[in-house]
Every structure is written in structure tokens, then in C-alpha cells.
Scaffold this motif. Structure first.
Motif, short mmCIF file in Angstrom:
data_model
loop_
_atom_site.label_atom_id
_atom_site.label_comp_id
_atom_site.label_asym_id
_atom_site.label_seq_id
_atom_site.Cartn_x
_atom_site.Cartn_y
_atom_site.Cartn_z
N ASP A 78 37.57 49.04 51.98
CA ASP A 78 36.88 47.92 51.33
C ASP A 78 37.48 47.68 49.94
OD1 ASP A 78 35.93 49.97 49.74
OD2 ASP A 78 33.94 50.00 50.67
N GLU A 79 36.79 46.88 49.13
CA GLU A 79 37.32 46.52 47.82
C GLU A 79 37.39 47.69 46.86
OE1 GLU A 79 35.62 43.08 46.02
OE2 GLU A 79 35.57 41.94 47.88
N HIS A 80 36.78 48.81 47.23
CA HIS A 80 36.90 50.01 46.39
C HIS A 80 38.15 50.80 46.73
CE1 HIS A 80 32.90 49.31 44.80
NE2 HIS A 80 32.43 49.20 46.04
N SER A 81 38.86 50.39 47.76
CA SER A 81 40.10 51.05 48.17
C SER A 81 41.29 50.29 47.60
CB SER A 81 40.21 51.10 49.70
OG SER A 81 39.11 51.78 50.27
N ILE A 82 42.42 50.98 47.52
CA ILE A 82 43.66 50.36 47.06
C ILE A 82 44.76 50.67 48.07
CG2 ILE A 82 45.52 50.51 45.34
CD1 ILE A 82 43.43 50.85 43.19
N PHE A 83 45.51 49.63 48.43
CA PHE A 83 46.71 49.79 49.25
C PHE A 83 47.92 49.57 48.35
CE2 PHE A 83 43.76 49.17 52.69
CZ PHE A 83 44.33 49.84 53.77
N ILE A 84 48.97 50.37 48.55
CA ILE A 84 50.22 50.15 47.84
C ILE A 84 51.35 49.99 48.84
CG2 ILE A 84 49.42 51.55 45.89
CD1 ILE A 84 51.52 53.69 46.80
N THR A 85 52.40 49.33 48.41
CA THR A 85 53.63 49.24 49.20
C THR A 85 54.78 49.06 48.22
OG1 THR A 85 54.60 48.23 51.18
CG2 THR A 85 53.71 46.72 49.52
N PHE A 86 56.00 49.17 48.72
CA PHE A 86 57.19 49.03 47.88
C PHE A 86 58.07 47.93 48.44
CE2 PHE A 86 55.67 53.31 47.23
CZ PHE A 86 55.81 53.51 45.86
N VAL A 87 58.41 46.97 47.60
CA VAL A 87 59.27 45.86 48.02
C VAL A 87 60.24 45.55 46.88
CG1 VAL A 87 59.38 43.45 48.75
CG2 VAL A 87 57.43 44.86 49.44
N GLY A 88 61.52 45.50 47.19
CA GLY A 88 62.51 45.11 46.20
C GLY A 88 62.54 45.99 44.97
N GLY A 89 62.29 47.28 45.15
CA GLY A 89 62.34 48.20 44.02
C GLY A 89 61.11 48.19 43.14
N LEU A 90 60.05 47.53 43.59
CA LEU A 90 58.81 47.46 42.83
C LEU A 90 57.64 47.98 43.65
CD1 LEU A 90 59.14 43.88 41.26
CD2 LEU A 90 59.61 46.06 40.13
N LEU A 91 56.67 48.56 42.98
CA LEU A 91 55.42 48.96 43.63
C LEU A 91 54.44 47.80 43.54
CD1 LEU A 91 53.45 52.27 43.29
CD2 LEU A 91 52.28 50.11 42.91
N TYR A 92 53.85 47.45 44.67
CA TYR A 92 52.80 46.42 44.72
C TYR A 92 51.49 47.08 45.15
CZ TYR A 92 56.32 42.71 44.47
OH TYR A 92 57.33 41.87 44.06
N TRP A 93 50.39 46.56 44.63
CA TRP A 93 49.09 47.11 45.01
C TRP A 93 48.06 46.00 45.16
CZ3 TRP A 93 44.87 47.55 41.28
CH2 TRP A 93 45.20 47.12 39.99
N CYS A 94 47.05 46.28 45.98
CA CYS A 94 46.01 45.29 46.22
C CYS A 94 44.74 46.01 46.67
CB CYS A 94 46.44 44.27 47.27
SG CYS A 94 46.49 44.94 48.96
N ARG A 95 43.66 45.25 46.69
CA ARG A 95 42.39 45.74 47.24
C ARG A 95 42.02 44.84 48.42
NH1 ARG A 95 39.74 49.35 43.80
NH2 ARG A 95 40.42 49.35 41.62
N PRO A 96 41.73 45.43 49.60
CA PRO A 96 41.38 44.62 50.77
C PRO A 96 40.03 43.94 50.61
CG PRO A 96 41.05 46.94 51.24
CD PRO A 96 41.70 46.87 49.88
N ASN A 97 39.86 42.84 51.33
CA ASN A 97 38.62 42.08 51.22
C ASN A 97 38.34 41.38 52.54
OD1 ASN A 97 36.37 40.83 49.96
ND2 ASN A 97 37.59 39.00 49.57
N GLY A 98 37.10 41.43 53.00
CA GLY A 98 36.73 40.70 54.20
C GLY A 98 37.08 41.43 55.48
N PRO A 99 36.71 40.82 56.62
CA PRO A 99 36.91 41.46 57.93
C PRO A 99 38.36 41.38 58.40
CG PRO A 99 35.99 39.28 58.22
CD PRO A 99 36.03 39.51 56.74
N VAL A 100 38.64 42.15 59.43
CA VAL A 100 39.96 42.13 60.06
C VAL A 100 40.03 40.94 61.01
CG1 VAL A 100 41.54 43.34 61.60
CG2 VAL A 100 40.25 44.62 59.86
N GLU A 101 41.12 40.21 60.91
CA GLU A 101 41.34 39.05 61.79
C GLU A 101 42.38 39.41 62.84
OE1 GLU A 101 42.96 34.42 61.47
OE2 GLU A 101 42.85 35.71 59.69
N LEU A 102 42.05 39.22 64.12
CA LEU A 102 42.99 39.47 65.21
C LEU A 102 43.76 38.18 65.48
CD1 LEU A 102 43.99 41.53 67.34
CD2 LEU A 102 42.29 40.52 68.91
#
Length: 304
Positions: A78-102
Motif C-alpha cells: 500500500d502507500e506505506h510501502s516503497i518500490f525501487i528500481t534502477f533505470v539509466g544509472g539512477l535509482l527511482y522510487w515510488c509508493r503504490p496506490n489503488g487496486p491491481v488492474e488486470l
């Protein structure tokens, strides 16, 4: 600024070979594969049912457990969680929001609270070359989602906070730089010119004239072999704004050089107020260069 907190920290690969990276960063979404995952069971939180479905597909209980751990993290974060990923030599981060869409191709998409960002809360760019290997090694994970083990470190980086050890090291470094300034002021003017010459030589500059024996307005004449740039360096043990202005005026029409440096260790010149085309290296900046060049021991021996 409030420190960044999170109930869970996850690393996510945005598609095989980064197929979903551009879309995710552009649209502020979290993309996820696992097309074979039973969406209805996942949405209901029937993780035993999901495990049984994945085991029938994988034929292996351990693999099914690993699958469910990743799928569950994606669905339940949920919004209390953080996801990170790496793209182009940079770390990106976000907080998920809302339901999963199939989606129609049975891949998955989630919205994020404020999109992806590649800076800390204070705007510091999260460049991978400035991050610890303890965090970077999470990229070696072969699946799609995993926990971030270097969680405390990650939260400090996002919050622009230092560990106690780093803070102590920075304080010691500041004290050493202050001491370097005082030691430079004990040098004779000849030794100070020699120190400046050594500092520039460790940066790749090569002296093409004798120290203190060139034109009246130039103490050091340098060339940077890699680019063929030429520079002149005025070295002053003690300097005033009037001396700087006079020097700049006398060299205003000089076109034989690409750069001009004005270097001193004592004086009333503000290091941040560089005249156009002139690089000022006063005691604060020069002490950093001496430290980075590994010349503090040489300096101590010269004045001891």
C-alpha cells in the motif's frame, strides 16, 4: 524535512530486459508480469489457493512459494510501502496506490501515489555511482520483486540523512581541511607555489614554464594534454580584491589561454564571487584539493 518511512521496501524489475521501464516512469505506474497468476484469488487474498495454482503450474513447491511471495507483495503493498528500481544509472522510487488492474494480455498494472522520482526528498539526484554496493546488489535478484535488505541505508538516502559513522567522518574531514589551511599559511611563498604546482599536476595539468619565473602576470603556465587546453595560474600567498581586479584587467586581452586561475591562502576575497572567465581557488577550495590530491602529509613535513 520529515524523514522518509516505509512499512515495506521492495525492489521490482519492470519487465524482462526493462520492457516496461519507459511506460512505468512516464505514466507513473507499476507494471508486473506473472500472467499465469489467478487474479481473482489474488484480489481476494486467497494465498493458499494461489499457491496451489502456482504449484500445479510449476510442479515444485519451493518455486510456487517464491512466486506467491512476489505476487502477494505486488497485490498487498500500500502507500506505506516503497518500490525501487534502477533505470539509466539512477535509482527511482515510488509508493503504490489503488487496486491491481488486470490487462488484456493478463499482465498487471498499479497506479502510484505520486509517480516515480529519482531524487531524495531534498532534491539530491539518486545516481547509482553514489550508492552503496549493499543496495545496488539487489539488482542481481533473478525474479521480479524482492525485499530490500539494506532498508535502513535506503531510507537514509531518500531522507538525505547520514549514518553516524559518515557524519563522524565528515566532521573529521572538515577539521582536517581547517588544519590544512593553517598549515598552508606557514609555507614560504616559494613552497606555496610548489604546492599549487603539485595540486594541478595531480589533476592532469602539466607545467610548461618555470614556477615564479614566467611573465610578470603569470606564475604558472599549464597545459592539459588530454584536451590541449592552456591555462595560466596566478599564485598569491596573500591577496586582496584590488590585486585580483588589477590582475584581471591586465589579462583581459590575453587570448593565448583557455582558463585563468587565481590562487591564494590568505585574503579578503570571497571565493564564490568569481569574475567572468576566472576560477578562484581560495583557502577553502584549495584545502579540499590538497586533501583530494593526497598532499596533506607533504604539507605537514614541509612546515614541521
Amino acid at each position: 524535512m520529515t524523514a522518509v518511512t516505509a512499512s515495506h521496501l521492495y525492489y521490482i524489475k519492470l519487465g524482462r530486459g526493462g520492457d516496461w521501464e519507459a511506460e512505468s516512469l512516464r505514466d507513473g505506474v507499476l507494471r508486473f508480469g506473472y500472467r499465469e497468476a489467478p487474479h481473482d484469488l489474488c484480489a481476494r487474498g486467497d494465498w493458499q489457493g494461489v499457491w496451489e495454482a502456482m504449484k500445479s503450474i510449476r510442479g515444485d513447491a519451493g518455486a510456487a512459494t517464491r512466486d506467491v511471495n512476489q505476487i502477494r507483495a505486488y497485490y498487498e503493498a500500500d502507500e506505506h510501502s516503497i518500490f525501487i528500481t534502477f533505470v539509466g544509472g539512477l535509482l527511482y522510487w515510488c509508493r503504490p496506490n489503488g487496486p491491481v488492474e488486470l490487462l488484456d494480455n493478463r499482465s498487471h498494472r498499479r497506479q502510484t501515489a505520486e509517480g516515480w522520482r529519482n531524487t531524495s526528498v531534498n532534491g539530491t539526484l539518486l545516481s547509482a555511482d553514489r550508492l552503496s554496493g549493499r543496495l545496488l546488489k539487489v539488482q542481481m535478484f533473478r525474479g521480479a520483486i524482492c525485499d530490500v535488505r539494506a532498508g535502513d541505508y535506503l531510507l537514509r538516502k531518500l531522507s538525505d540523512q547520514l549514518s553516524p559513522e559518515v557524519a563522524a567522518a565528515e566532521e573529521a574531514e572538515r577539521a582536517l581541511m581547517t588544519a590544512i589551511v593553517e598549515l598552508m599559511r606557514l609555507l614560504t611563498w616559494q613552497d606555496f607555489e610548489l604546492l599549487v604546482d603539485l595540486v594541478f599536476s595531480t589533476s592532469g595539468w602539466r607545467r610548461v614554464s618555470q614556477v615564479g619565473r614566467t611573465q610578470k602576470t603569470v606564475d604558472l603556465e599549464l597545459i592539459l594534454p588530454s584536451t590541449a587546453e592552456r591555462a595560466f595560474v596566478q599564485v598569491k600567498s596573500q591577496a586582496t580584491s584590488a590585486a585580483l581586479n588589477d590582475y584581471v584587467a591586465r589579462l583581459a586581452e590575453a587570448d593565448a589561454y583557455d582558463r585563468m586561475f587565481f590562487v591564494w591562502h590568505t585574503g579578503d576575497i570571497a571565493e564564490e564571487s568569481s569574475p567572468a572567465g576566472v576560477i578562484l581557488l581560495g583557502p577553502r577550495k584549495l584545502s579540499r584539493m590538497v586533501l583530494d590530491a593526497g598532499l596533506s602529509s607533504w604539507l605537514r613535513e614541509k612546515v614541521s
